[in-house]
Design a protein around this motif. Structure first.
Motif, mmCIF file in Angstrom:
data_model
loop_
_atom_site.group_PDB
_atom_site.id
_atom_site.type_symbol
_atom_site.label_atom_id
_atom_site.label_comp_id
_atom_site.label_asym_id
_atom_site.label_seq_id
_atom_site.Cartn_x
_atom_site.Cartn_y
_atom_site.Cartn_z
ATOM 1 N N ARG A 1 0.839 -1.207 0.000
ATOM 2 C CA ARG A 1 0.000 0.000 0.000
ATOM 3 C C ARG A 1 0.876 1.260 0.000
ATOM 4 N N ARG A 2 1.873 1.283 0.872
ATOM 5 C CA ARG A 2 2.754 2.448 0.949
ATOM 6 C C ARG A 2 3.636 2.559 -0.289
ATOM 7 N N LYS A 3 4.138 1.438 -0.753
ATOM 8 C CA LYS A 3 4.966 1.446 -1.969
ATOM 9 C C LYS A 3 4.185 1.993 -3.145
ATOM 10 N N SER A 4 2.921 1.620 -3.279
ATOM 11 C CA SER A 4 2.093 2.112 -4.386
ATOM 12 C C SER A 4 1.899 3.619 -4.294
ATOM 13 N N GLN A 5 1.712 4.135 -3.079
ATOM 14 C CA GLN A 5 1.582 5.587 -2.893
ATOM 15 C C GLN A 5 2.855 6.302 -3.337
ATOM 16 N N LEU A 6 3.994 5.784 -2.912
ATOM 17 C CA LEU A 6 5.276 6.385 -3.274
ATOM 18 C C LEU A 6 5.507 6.345 -4.773
ATOM 19 N N TYR A 7 5.120 5.230 -5.389
ATOM 20 C CA TYR A 7 5.306 5.070 -6.824
ATOM 21 C C TYR A 7 4.453 6.067 -7.611
ATOM 22 N N VAL A 8 3.197 6.196 -7.236
ATOM 23 C CA VAL A 8 2.312 7.139 -7.918
ATOM 24 C C VAL A 8 2.841 8.568 -7.763
ATOM 25 N N GLU A 9 3.391 8.892 -6.608
ATOM 26 C CA GLU A 9 3.982 10.220 -6.414
ATOM 27 C C GLU A 9 5.137 10.454 -7.393
ATOM 28 N N LEU A 10 5.958 9.431 -7.619
ATOM 29 C CA LEU A 10 7.050 9.549 -8.592
ATOM 30 C C LEU A 10 6.506 9.788 -9.995
ATOM 31 N N VAL A 11 5.467 9.032 -10.361
ATOM 32 C CA VAL A 11 4.873 9.180 -11.691
ATOM 33 C C VAL A 11 4.290 10.568 -11.861
ATOM 34 N N GLU A 12 3.506 10.995 -10.878
ATOM 35 C CA GLU A 12 2.830 12.289 -10.988
ATOM 36 C C GLU A 12 3.798 13.459 -10.918
ATOM 37 N N ALA A 13 4.990 13.223 -10.397
ATOM 38 C CA ALA A 13 6.024 14.250 -10.368
ATOM 39 C C ALA A 13 6.798 14.320 -11.677
#
Length: 263
Positions: free
Chosen positions: A85-97
């Motif tokens: 769950r946390r890894k997915s949040q971090l990953y989406v933040e990288l994509v959206e950045a």
């Protein structure tokens, strides 16, 4: 009634964007650190782990085979769920950045296929939220809205190299498999496409250069952009005179009856 329209189905990670090394690996390691686990996957280590389809499955395998990580079997399910769950949040933040731009030729080919009447979809065993974030970054909201859909995550029990995600997409689309071309980047994904009976292109990504693709119609560096042609590796050379994979390239693959293709 089975659709008579041709379909282009793309994997996400390594195909829409080169996400594994600079996205997923970074997010996994950050999630481990935040959880206080003494785990930091190297690029070489992750290149082996990525052959296991699905992020949760990857972590579960690692934690079960590395008891020194300190996660008890009784805590495994909850730990994996929390980490993912946390890894997915971090990953989406990288994509959206904007850290993971779309790969060469992806948007061009998808838009050309849609304009030519092809159905276009994505089939991935990564989490749906992550896939949608990458897709929208790679092609934009307007193009995403024209696509037939995204099949992702835990909607099937068996992850790639099992063919289940492709079989589910074909069933939901009511799509003739003889009218489909898949784009994959890894041995695991190519095996899944082959097991589903689908013709497939392989665009090598940063972690899959040493993988084997015996059933691929063509193996190339990427889909190509004007002025930056794709480099041919194996199989049929379906690139046009400018070194690009086009709708005509897809049609050539569909028209070629003999499989597997010479490598």
């Amino acid at each position: 009634m089975t659709s008579s329209s041709p379909a282009l189905i793309l994997d996400c990670d390594g195909v829409l964007a080169d996400t594994e090394r600079d996205g997923h690996l970074v997010a996994f390691n950050q999630a481990f650190a935040e959880a206080g686990l003494d785990i930091e996957w190297s690029v070489a280590e992750y290149a082996d782990l990525v052959k296991i389809g699905g992020g949760k499955e990857r972590m579960r395998h690692y934690l079960q085979t590395h008891p020194e990580a300190g996660v008890a079997e009784a805590d495994l399910d909850a730990t994996v769920a929390d980490l993912h769950r946390r890894k997915s949040q971090l990953y989406v933040e990288l994509v959206e950045a904007g850290k993971l731009p779309g790969r060469a030729g992806v948007r061009r080919l998808i838009e050309s296929a849609l304009d030519a009447g092809w159905r276009v979809a994505v089939a991935s065993t990564s989490a749906e939220r992550s896939v949608e974030a990458v897709l929208r970054t790679a092609v934009g909201e307007a193009t995403r809205s024209r696509m037939a859909g995204v099949w992702a995550g835990d909607i099937v029990a068996a992850k790639k190299p099992a063919p289940d995600i492709y079989l589910r997409a074909l069933a939901d689309l009511d799509q003739d498999p003889e009218m489909v071309v898949v784009v994959e980047d890894s041995e695991s994904g190519a095996r899944a496409a082959a097991a589903a009976g689908l013709r497939h292109i392989v665009t090598i990504s940063s972690l899959t250069g040493d993988d084997s693709f015996p059933d691929a119609a063509t193996v190339i560096s990427n889909l190509g952009e004007p002025g930056a042609p794709a480099h041919y590796r194996a199989g049929l050379d379906v690139r046009d005179e400018d070194g690009l994979v086009t709708v005509s390239s897809l049609e050539l693959i569909l028209d070629k009856a003999d499989r597997p293709w010479p490598q």
